[in-house]
Write a protein that holds these residues in place. Structure first.
Motif, PDB file in Angstrom:
ATOM      1  N   GLN A 113      -4.179 -37.773  15.669  1.00  0.00           N
ATOM      2  CA  GLN A 113      -3.011 -37.033  15.178  1.00  0.00           C
ATOM      3  C   GLN A 113      -1.855 -37.112  16.161  1.00  0.00           C
ATOM      4  O   GLN A 113      -0.685 -36.996  15.767  1.00  0.00           O
ATOM      5  N   ASN A 114      -2.187 -37.301  17.428  1.00  0.00           N
ATOM      6  CA  ASN A 114      -1.160 -37.456  18.462  1.00  0.00           C
ATOM      7  C   ASN A 114      -0.891 -38.926  18.773  1.00  0.00           C
ATOM      8  O   ASN A 114      -0.356 -39.255  19.838  1.00  0.00           O
ATOM      9  N   ASN A 115      -1.303 -39.791  17.841  1.00  0.00           N
ATOM     10  CA  ASN A 115      -1.020 -41.234  17.902  1.00  0.00           C
ATOM     11  C   ASN A 115      -1.647 -41.915  19.110  1.00  0.00           C
ATOM     12  O   ASN A 115      -1.101 -42.888  19.641  1.00  0.00           O
ATOM     13  N   VAL A 116      -2.800 -41.388  19.541  1.00  0.00           N
ATOM     14  CA  VAL A 116      -3.523 -41.969  20.668  1.00  0.00           C
ATOM     15  C   VAL A 116      -4.886 -42.459  20.191  1.00  0.00           C
ATOM     16  O   VAL A 116      -5.635 -41.707  19.561  1.00  0.00           O
ATOM     17  N   ALA A 117      -5.196 -43.710  20.475  1.00  0.00           N
ATOM     18  CA  ALA A 117      -6.521 -44.262  20.204  1.00  0.00           C
ATOM     19  C   ALA A 117      -7.299 -44.303  21.511  1.00  0.00           C
ATOM     20  O   ALA A 117      -6.746 -44.643  22.562  1.00  0.00           O
ATOM     21  N   ARG A 177      -1.249 -41.200  32.581  1.00  0.00           N
ATOM     22  CA  ARG A 177      -0.220 -40.954  31.554  1.00  0.00           C
ATOM     23  C   ARG A 177      -0.834 -40.323  30.306  1.00  0.00           C
ATOM     24  O   ARG A 177      -0.312 -39.351  29.767  1.00  0.00           O
ATOM     25  N   ILE A 178      -1.981 -40.861  29.864  1.00  0.00           N
ATOM     26  CA  ILE A 178      -2.633 -40.322  28.668  1.00  0.00           C
ATOM     27  C   ILE A 178      -3.161 -38.917  28.932  1.00  0.00           C
ATOM     28  O   ILE A 178      -3.081 -38.035  28.075  1.00  0.00           O
ATOM     29  N   ASN A 179      -3.696 -38.683  30.140  1.00  0.00           N
ATOM     30  CA  ASN A 179      -4.154 -37.347  30.487  1.00  0.00           C
ATOM     31  C   ASN A 179      -3.010 -36.340  30.415  1.00  0.00           C
ATOM     32  O   ASN A 179      -3.196 -35.209  29.949  1.00  0.00           O
ATOM     33  N   ARG A 180      -1.857 -36.736  30.882  1.00  0.00           N
ATOM     34  CA  ARG A 180      -0.702 -35.844  30.827  1.00  0.00           C
ATOM     35  C   ARG A 180      -0.332 -35.513  29.381  1.00  0.00           C
ATOM     36  O   ARG A 180      -0.076 -34.351  29.035  1.00  0.00           O
ATOM     37  N   ILE A 181      -0.327 -36.530  28.541  1.00  0.00           N
ATOM     38  CA  ILE A 181       0.038 -36.330  27.134  1.00  0.00           C
ATOM     39  C   ILE A 181      -0.948 -35.393  26.439  1.00  0.00           C
ATOM     40  O   ILE A 181      -0.558 -34.446  25.755  1.00  0.00           O
ATOM     41  N   LEU A 182      -2.253 -35.652  26.645  1.00  0.00           N
ATOM     42  CA  LEU A 182      -3.277 -34.917  25.913  1.00  0.00           C
ATOM     43  C   LEU A 182      -3.529 -33.526  26.482  1.00  0.00           C
ATOM     44  O   LEU A 182      -4.146 -32.698  25.817  1.00  0.00           O
ATOM     45  N   SER A 183      -3.049 -33.262  27.693  1.00  0.00           N
ATOM     46  CA  SER A 183      -3.245 -31.941  28.294  1.00  0.00           C
ATOM     47  C   SER A 183      -2.144 -30.961  27.905  1.00  0.00           C
ATOM     48  O   SER A 183      -2.229 -29.776  28.237  1.00  0.00           O
ATOM     49  N   GLU A 184      -1.138 -31.451  27.225  1.00  0.00           N
ATOM     50  CA  GLU A 184       0.007 -30.598  26.910  1.00  0.00           C
ATOM     51  C   GLU A 184      -0.316 -29.549  25.854  1.00  0.00           C
ATOM     52  O   GLU A 184       0.262 -28.466  25.847  1.00  0.00           O
ATOM     53  N   SER A 185      -1.227 -29.870  24.931  1.00  0.00           N
ATOM     54  CA  SER A 185      -1.485 -28.969  23.810  1.00  0.00           C
ATOM     55  C   SER A 185      -2.631 -28.004  24.110  1.00  0.00           C
ATOM     56  O   SER A 185      -3.720 -28.423  24.500  1.00  0.00           O
ATOM     57  N   PRO A 186      -2.409 -26.694  23.881  1.00  0.00           N
ATOM     58  CA  PRO A 186      -3.479 -25.709  24.074  1.00  0.00           C
ATOM     59  C   PRO A 186      -4.303 -25.480  22.809  1.00  0.00           C
ATOM     60  O   PRO A 186      -5.155 -24.591  22.785  1.00  0.00           O
ATOM     61  N   ARG A 187      -4.080 -26.271  21.774  1.00  0.00           N
ATOM     62  CA  ARG A 187      -4.769 -26.058  20.506  1.00  0.00           C
ATOM     63  C   ARG A 187      -6.288 -26.173  20.691  1.00  0.00           C
ATOM     64  O   ARG A 187      -6.771 -27.021  21.441  1.00  0.00           O
ATOM     65  N   PRO A 188      -7.063 -25.309  20.010  1.00  0.00           N
ATOM     66  CA  PRO A 188      -8.520 -25.311  20.201  1.00  0.00           C
ATOM     67  C   PRO A 188      -9.193 -26.618  19.791  1.00  0.00           C
ATOM     68  O   PRO A 188     -10.269 -26.934  20.293  1.00  0.00           O
ATOM     69  N   GLU A 189      -8.565 -27.387  18.899  1.00  0.00           N
ATOM     70  CA  GLU A 189      -9.160 -28.658  18.491  1.00  0.00           C
ATOM     71  C   GLU A 189      -8.895 -29.778  19.497  1.00  0.00           C
ATOM     72  O   GLU A 189      -9.354 -30.905  19.326  1.00  0.00           O
ATOM     73  N   ASN A 190      -8.162 -29.471  20.555  1.00  0.00           N
ATOM     74  CA  ASN A 190      -7.942 -30.437  21.624  1.00  0.00           C
ATOM     75  C   ASN A 190      -9.153 -30.414  22.555  1.00  0.00           C
ATOM     76  O   ASN A 190      -9.289 -29.512  23.389  1.00  0.00           O
ATOM     77  N   HIS A 191     -10.007 -31.402  22.428  1.00  0.00           N
ATOM     78  CA  HIS A 191     -11.222 -31.472  23.247  1.00  0.00           C
ATOM     79  C   HIS A 191     -11.089 -32.511  24.361  1.00  0.00           C
ATOM     80  O   HIS A 191     -12.099 -32.969  24.899  1.00  0.00           O
ATOM     81  N   CYS A 192      -9.883 -32.871  24.698  1.00  0.00           N
ATOM     82  CA  CYS A 192      -9.673 -33.851  25.771  1.00  0.00           C
ATOM     83  C   CYS A 192      -9.725 -33.151  27.130  1.00  0.00           C
ATOM     84  O   CYS A 192      -9.320 -31.997  27.264  1.00  0.00           O
ATOM     85  N   ALA A 193     -10.261 -33.853  28.100  1.00  0.00           N
ATOM     86  CA  ALA A 193     -10.402 -33.278  29.444  1.00  0.00           C
ATOM     87  C   ALA A 193      -9.058 -32.772  29.945  1.00  0.00           C
ATOM     88  O   ALA A 193      -8.049 -33.470  29.869  1.00  0.00           O
ATOM     89  N   GLN A 194      -9.064 -31.572  30.465  1.00  0.00           N
ATOM     90  CA  GLN A 194      -7.826 -30.931  30.908  1.00  0.00           C
ATOM     91  C   GLN A 194      -7.413 -31.436  32.287  1.00  0.00           C
ATOM     92  O   GLN A 194      -8.225 -31.491  33.210  1.00  0.00           O
ATOM     93  N   LEU A 195      -6.151 -31.804  32.411  1.00  0.00           N
ATOM     94  CA  LEU A 195      -5.589 -32.168  33.708  1.00  0.00           C
ATOM     95  C   LEU A 195      -5.027 -30.898  34.323  1.00  0.00           C
ATOM     96  O   LEU A 195      -3.994 -30.383  33.895  1.00  0.00           O
ATOM     97  N   LEU A 196      -5.731 -30.353  35.314  1.00  0.00           N
ATOM     98  CA  LEU A 196      -5.356 -29.066  35.886  1.00  0.00           C
ATOM     99  C   LEU A 196      -4.173 -29.163  36.837  1.00  0.00           C
ATOM    100  O   LEU A 196      -3.319 -28.269  36.894  1.00  0.00           O
ATOM    101  N   HIS A 197      -4.129 -30.257  37.574  1.00  0.00           N
ATOM    102  CA  HIS A 197      -3.146 -30.350  38.652  1.00  0.00           C
ATOM    103  C   HIS A 197      -3.061 -31.801  39.103  1.00  0.00           C
ATOM    104  O   HIS A 197      -3.976 -32.585  38.877  1.00  0.00           O
ATOM    105  N   GLU A 198      -1.953 -32.139  39.731  1.00  0.00           N
ATOM    106  CA  GLU A 198      -1.786 -33.443  40.369  1.00  0.00           C
ATOM    107  C   GLU A 198      -1.437 -33.210  41.832  1.00  0.00           C
ATOM    108  O   GLU A 198      -0.538 -32.435  42.137  1.00  0.00           O
ATOM    109  N   ILE A 199      -2.183 -33.847  42.717  1.00  0.00           N
ATOM    110  CA  ILE A 199      -1.971 -33.669  44.153  1.00  0.00           C
ATOM    111  C   ILE A 199      -1.284 -34.914  44.705  1.00  0.00           C
ATOM    112  O   ILE A 199      -1.770 -36.042  44.530  1.00  0.00           O
ATOM    113  N   THR A 200      -0.172 -34.700  45.384  1.00  0.00           N
ATOM    114  CA  THR A 200       0.539 -35.802  46.039  1.00  0.00           C
ATOM    115  C   THR A 200       0.370 -35.652  47.545  1.00  0.00           C
ATOM    116  O   THR A 200       0.772 -34.638  48.133  1.00  0.00           O
ATOM    117  N   LEU A 201      -0.264 -36.632  48.159  1.00  0.00           N
ATOM    118  CA  LEU A 201      -0.447 -36.627  49.615  1.00  0.00           C
ATOM    119  C   LEU A 201       0.726 -37.363  50.257  1.00  0.00           C
ATOM    120  O   LEU A 201       1.427 -38.146  49.607  1.00  0.00           O
TER     121      LEU A 201
END
Length: 375
Positions: free
Chosen positions: A179-183, A111-135
């Protein structure tokens, strides 16, 4: 000893005899993952046969023979929930991570990965969630896809300018989260990785990161000054997002890292203040106490690790204060080599001379004293 007797001690050439239970799980889903656009290494192909066959003997290294672990398909991906792969659409190297069914931490991390991957801002240094695979298996977990990363200190930082770039980016990343209210709530040295795409344009083996993908030669890498890198924050299993409408958040701090380095708060407090403490403690423990010449960091870090959480600076204040500090650092200081405290003087002298040579080449090449991956 006859050849037959030597072969009896060989590694079995039947695939599953050479695979861990963790690896077999991925082998059984090889074709589904390939259909989804992700190809695993040859070791995890259901039709794989070890390239060393049954010819390699235990203790053959005494005779200078290659052993099973010298072969690319002999290297085991030991991370329990993860597997390395290649994105077939563009050849990008990635890491697949299982979201364990029924695990609150795993669900929270997704859930947190989804939230933090939404912004393309350069100051966003959170690991990017590229894709989700459903088997389609009844008990198969969802799989997160992340870029292949590398530990932040592999290879070690060489200059004070590289350290300044590193600390600036981590501060930006943690400020972005707040800034995105995530600790983060679990900040340690393992929470920081680097994006190797610029430093290692030909990549490296995901298990033996010192070697090339095929293990035939040393991985070709460049310094951070020559090819600036971007640092990435990871590990959001314990992170939380708070509703600002409820005012400043209060949360019980988690025990993070060694007991002697843990934040002093024992009661619910603002989790952003605790993040600041652990960032400061990380810098104090892994840099100030181990390297010479980081006196310029001590005043800021001392404020970040104050005992009273409310007296610590916010991440916004940390970023602003450090910006003032870096402006006071001259080019000579920034281009100087970071030497460890326990370094033997003779080795230090030789390495310093080597750094001077690199510095001259950087100056002629127009390389900045503070590497900037956005430039």
């Amino acid at each position: 000893m006859s050849q037959e007797e030597e072969i009896s001690e060989a590694f079995d050439d039947r695939p599953k005899k050479n695979l861990t239970r963790h690896e077999i799980w991925w082998v059984e889903r090889y074709q589904k993952l390939e259909t989804a656009g992700y190809k695993l290494r040859p070791r995890y192909d259901p039709d794989w046969r070890p390239s060393w066959g049954n010819k390699k003997r235990w203790f053959g290294w005494i005779r200078g023979e290659k052993q099973w672990f010298d072969y690319e398909d002999g290297l085991i991906q030991s991370a329990n929930l993860c597997m390395d792969a290649t994105q077939t659409s563009d050849g990008r190297y990635v890491i697949l991570k299982k979201v364990v069914n029924g695990s609150e931490e795993a669900s929270n991390e997704l859930r947190i990965n989804r939230i933090l991957s939404e912004s393309p801002r350069p100051e966003n240094h959170c690991a990017q969630l590229l894709h989700e695979i459903t088997l389609d298996g009844p008990n198969d977990p969802l799989i997160m896809v992340h870029p292949l990363l590398r530990p932040f200190d592999d290879p070690p930082l060489q200059t004070y300018g590289e350290f300044v770039s590193f600390f600036s980016q981590i501060c930006e990343g943690l400020r972005f989260m707040h800034q995105n209210n995530v600790a983060h709530r679990d900040f340690t040295r393992d929470s920081i990785m680097l994006d190797p795409s610029n430093m290692y344009p030909e990549s490296f083996h995901p298990v033996n990161t010192k070697r090339s993908r095929d293990l035939k030669h040393t991985a070709k890498g460049y310094s951070r000054t020559k090819r600036p890198t971007r640092y990435v924050l990871v590990g959001f299993a314990h992170s939380r997002q708070y509703d600002p409408a409820n005012g400043d958040p209060l949360d019980m701090p988690r025990p993070v890292g060694d007991e002697e380095n843990r934040a002093p708060e024992k009661e619910p407090c603002n989790p952003y203040h605790t993040d600041v403490y652990y960032l400061g403690e990380f810098i104090r423990t892994h840099f100030i106490k181990k390297y010479r010449g980081l006196e310029f960091m001590k005043p800021l870090v001392a404020k970040m690790v104050k005992n009273q959480p409310e007296t610590r600076p916010t991440m916004e204040e940390v970023v602003n204060k450090f910006s003032e500090t870096r402006e006071k650092l001259g080019s000579w200081k920034l281009r100087s080599r970071m030497a460890r405290d326990n370094e033997i003087w003779l080795a230090r002298g030789g390495r310093t001379v080597g750094q001077w040579g690199r510095t001259v080449s950087y100056l002629f090449g127009g390389k900045a004293a503070i590497p900037d991956p956005t430039a």
